[in-house]
Design a protein around this motif. Structure first.
Motif, short mmCIF file in Angstrom:
data_model
loop_
_atom_site.label_atom_id
_atom_site.label_comp_id
_atom_site.label_asym_id
_atom_site.label_seq_id
_atom_site.Cartn_x
_atom_site.Cartn_y
_atom_site.Cartn_z
N THR A 32 -36.49 -9.04 24.01
CA THR A 32 -36.35 -10.35 23.37
C THR A 32 -37.47 -11.31 23.72
N LYS A 39 -39.29 -9.59 15.54
CA LYS A 39 -38.77 -8.44 16.29
C LYS A 39 -37.95 -8.91 17.49
N LEU A 88 -34.60 -10.45 16.21
CA LEU A 88 -33.66 -9.41 15.79
C LEU A 88 -33.09 -8.67 16.99
N ALA A 89 -33.90 -8.44 18.01
CA ALA A 89 -33.40 -7.79 19.22
C ALA A 89 -32.37 -8.67 19.92
N GLU A 122 -29.17 -8.49 17.97
CA GLU A 122 -28.50 -7.21 18.20
C GLU A 122 -27.80 -7.18 19.55
N ILE A 123 -28.45 -7.72 20.57
CA ILE A 123 -27.86 -7.73 21.90
C ILE A 123 -26.62 -8.63 21.92
N ASN A 149 -23.66 -7.08 19.40
CA ASN A 149 -23.11 -5.75 19.62
C ASN A 149 -21.96 -5.85 20.63
N ARG A 205 -20.74 -2.71 22.77
CA ARG A 205 -21.67 -2.40 23.86
C ARG A 205 -21.51 -3.39 25.01
#
Length: 99
Positions: free
Chosen positions: A19, A37, A40-41, A44-45, A48, A51
């Protein structure tokens, strides 16, 4: 980086987080891609949930095992207390249903 954020330089050989936008990118297109990028990371973290739940449960298991190693009598007492609470809860629910 913002002005309030301290200047943190990673140690040589230490990988950057997914990130983090690498510094020193001069090309505006490459900079925009790196920022996208990283964003988006981060999404996602954060998004999710399964996870994150798995990671939190693994942390809890590690803490419980470390506690049991340090204090086995306390761990046994905690397990006994938790079992008593669950048993009492089941008993109250079963009694309420049977009436």
């Amino acid at each position: 980086m913002t002005t309030a954020e301290p200047n943190r330089t990673p140690l040589p050989g230490t990988p950057l987080s997914r990130t983090v936008v690498p510094s020193g990118i001069v090309d505006p297109v490459a900079s925009a891609r790196a920022e996208l990028k990283a964003a988006l990371a981060a999404i996602e973290i954060k998004g999710n949930v399964p996870r994150r739940v798995e990671q939190a449960s693994q942390r809890g298991i590690r803490r419980a095992r470390a506690f049991a190693q340090r204090n086995p009598i306390g761990a046994a007492a905690a397990v006994t207390g938790a079992a008593a609470v669950v048993g009492g809860l089941v008993w109250v629910i079963a009694r309420a249903i049977s009436r």
